[in-house]
Design a protein around this motif. Sequence first.
Motif, PDB file in Angstrom:
ATOM      1  N   ASN A  32       0.660  19.180  15.005  1.00  0.00           N
ATOM      2  CA  ASN A  32       1.784  18.500  14.937  1.00  0.00           C
ATOM      3  C   ASN A  32       2.454  18.531  13.605  1.00  0.00           C
ATOM      4  O   ASN A  32       3.666  18.655  13.596  1.00  0.00           O
ATOM      5  CB  ASN A  32       1.482  16.905  15.198  1.00  0.00           C
ATOM      6  CG  ASN A  32       1.298  16.683  16.601  1.00  0.00           C
ATOM      7  OD1 ASN A  32       1.887  17.160  17.535  1.00  0.00           O
ATOM      8  ND2 ASN A  32       0.554  15.582  17.069  1.00  0.00           N
ATOM      9  N   LYS A  33       1.647  18.616  12.560  1.00  0.00           N
ATOM     10  CA  LYS A  33       2.367  18.693  11.181  1.00  0.00           C
ATOM     11  C   LYS A  33       2.903  19.831  11.025  1.00  0.00           C
ATOM     12  O   LYS A  33       4.312  20.199  10.614  1.00  0.00           O
ATOM     13  CB  LYS A  33       1.222  18.355  10.078  1.00  0.00           C
ATOM     14  CG  LYS A  33       1.620  18.766   8.705  1.00  0.00           C
ATOM     15  CD  LYS A  33       2.482  17.371   8.251  1.00  0.00           C
ATOM     16  CE  LYS A  33       2.794  17.489   7.008  1.00  0.00           C
ATOM     17  NZ  LYS A  33       3.878  16.539   6.313  1.00  0.00           N
ATOM     18  N   ALA A  34       2.497  20.871  11.530  1.00  0.00           N
ATOM     19  CA  ALA A  34       2.883  22.433  11.500  1.00  0.00           C
ATOM     20  C   ALA A  34       4.229  22.260  12.292  1.00  0.00           C
ATOM     21  O   ALA A  34       5.303  23.056  12.071  1.00  0.00           O
ATOM     22  CB  ALA A  34       1.874  23.331  11.842  1.00  0.00           C
ATOM     23  N   ALA A  93       3.898   7.415  14.523  1.00  0.00           N
ATOM     24  CA  ALA A  93       2.905   8.197  13.658  1.00  0.00           C
ATOM     25  C   ALA A  93       3.420   9.690  13.476  1.00  0.00           C
ATOM     26  O   ALA A  93       3.318  10.286  12.433  1.00  0.00           O
ATOM     27  CB  ALA A  93       1.702   8.286  14.445  1.00  0.00           C
ATOM     28  N   LEU A  94       4.026  10.079  14.316  1.00  0.00           N
ATOM     29  CA  LEU A  94       4.641  11.784  14.304  1.00  0.00           C
ATOM     30  C   LEU A  94       5.959  11.514  13.419  1.00  0.00           C
ATOM     31  O   LEU A  94       6.113  12.541  12.771  1.00  0.00           O
ATOM     32  CB  LEU A  94       5.260  11.984  15.797  1.00  0.00           C
ATOM     33  CG  LEU A  94       4.301  12.441  16.705  1.00  0.00           C
ATOM     34  CD1 LEU A  94       4.803  12.822  17.952  1.00  0.00           C
ATOM     35  CD2 LEU A  94       3.596  13.848  16.299  1.00  0.00           C
ATOM     36  N   ALA A  95       6.626  10.373  13.232  1.00  0.00           N
ATOM     37  CA  ALA A  95       7.680  10.291  12.324  1.00  0.00           C
ATOM     38  C   ALA A  95       7.208  10.507  11.016  1.00  0.00           C
ATOM     39  O   ALA A  95       7.663  10.944   9.908  1.00  0.00           O
ATOM     40  CB  ALA A  95       8.457   9.277  12.687  1.00  0.00           C
ATOM     41  N   SER A  96       5.981   9.612  10.841  1.00  0.00           N
ATOM     42  CA  SER A  96       5.299   9.668   9.400  1.00  0.00           C
ATOM     43  C   SER A  96       4.862  10.956   8.967  1.00  0.00           C
ATOM     44  O   SER A  96       4.894  11.144   7.724  1.00  0.00           O
ATOM     45  CB  SER A  96       4.343   8.490   9.374  1.00  0.00           C
ATOM     46  OG  SER A  96       3.025   9.065   9.972  1.00  0.00           O
ATOM     47  N   LEU A  97       4.533  11.684   9.857  1.00  0.00           N
ATOM     48  CA  LEU A  97       3.846  12.974   9.667  1.00  0.00           C
ATOM     49  C   LEU A  97       5.124  13.809   8.812  1.00  0.00           C
ATOM     50  O   LEU A  97       4.698  14.873   8.036  1.00  0.00           O
ATOM     51  CB  LEU A  97       3.473  13.680  10.592  1.00  0.00           C
ATOM     52  CG  LEU A  97       1.984  13.347  10.891  1.00  0.00           C
ATOM     53  CD1 LEU A  97       1.631  13.865  12.300  1.00  0.00           C
ATOM     54  CD2 LEU A  97       1.090  13.876   9.726  1.00  0.00           C
ATOM     55  N   LYS A  98       6.226  13.563   9.157  1.00  0.00           N
ATOM     56  CA  LYS A  98       7.397  14.401   8.564  1.00  0.00           C
ATOM     57  C   LYS A  98       7.564  14.277   6.910  1.00  0.00           C
ATOM     58  O   LYS A  98       8.072  15.241   6.291  1.00  0.00           O
ATOM     59  CB  LYS A  98       8.633  13.992   9.176  1.00  0.00           C
ATOM     60  CG  LYS A  98       9.023  14.464  10.724  1.00  0.00           C
ATOM     61  CD  LYS A  98      10.242  14.235  11.074  1.00  0.00           C
ATOM     62  CE  LYS A  98      10.526  12.790  11.562  1.00  0.00           C
ATOM     63  NZ  LYS A  98      11.965  12.615  12.005  1.00  0.00           N
ATOM     64  N   GLY A  99       6.995  12.944   6.363  1.00  0.00           N
ATOM     65  CA  GLY A  99       7.273  12.572   5.363  1.00  0.00           C
ATOM     66  C   GLY A  99       5.905  12.443   4.220  1.00  0.00           C
ATOM     67  O   GLY A  99       5.946  12.781   3.128  1.00  0.00           O
TER      68      GLY A  99
END
Length: 323
Positions: A32-34, A93-99
């Motif tokens: 997901n991070k990638a 959670a996905l939105a947080s992984l962007k930053g």
Amino acid sequence: MDPVIVAETVPYLSLFSAISYGIASMVMVFINKAVLMQYSHSMTLLFLQQLATTLLIHFALVMGYVKAKELNLATAKKLFPVSLFYNANVAFALASLKGVNIPMYIALKRLTPLAVLVAGFFSGKGKPPTQVSLAVLFTAFGVIIAALGDFSFDLFGYTMALTSVFFQTMYLVLVEKSGAEDGLSSVELMFYNGFLSLPFLLFLIIATGEFPNSVYLLFDKAISFSFLTVLILSLVMGIVLNFTMFLCTIVNSALTTTIVGVLKGVGSTTLGFILLGGVQVHALNVTGLVINTAGGVWYSYAKYQQKKSKPKKVITDEEAHHK
């Protein structure tokens, strides 16, 4: 077939299911991070993951590969709030992984037990055991120390992660109170969750302004073989993660799944310093993450001891028949 019988028939199934869930959960964070490093539209990504899950299960039902009851309106109404909080948790959670870098993301998500304890206290559940409370506070203390040494501090990412913790807490409390999962197989739960998620996520995509830019960008990025590979892996791993989580819970227990999740976090935190970048090492940051991880392991041990000390419930033949 009864999962207990299966576990006894296949001696290594319990171990296999636990390891599979741990690996799938760890891999999912990095994939997901990638994806989000190249494609920042997290709501659209979640929509695609849920769509892939729903279509796969529907195809399997039509072809007769799996058996499940038909969609029921009463059950759908009962599961809708659960699905709502589940998707809100994953979306933030996905939105947080962007930053947020992966080690700090995992540390922040370990605040969920603290939020659950607070929610339980105010809902009249009573005071938890001392060891559990101390482990949770120790974990939270580690987050504060780690945040002070986080040079890549991102206010938006931290806010999204903490909001995700709130929704995950609401989801767990709601499931525990409603017992909405009773009488449904893991495949049926996944199907209802995916089916109910789609309209909600579609609304979020439009409300947050991701549409139509997210669709245009997706088509532009699709010509890149590397991006397409990572995106397909993300969709596949979303299904694999849910399946292995349910398998681990059925063959072992919910407690085992929780402990595996914490141990997975240890591996993810370590790898997060090495892979994908975005982590500036600082003594405070490392110290805080070590404290946070130790608190997570302590919490798992305390919950295990609590579970072990409870008297086992004797299940009658009639109750076993209805399970």
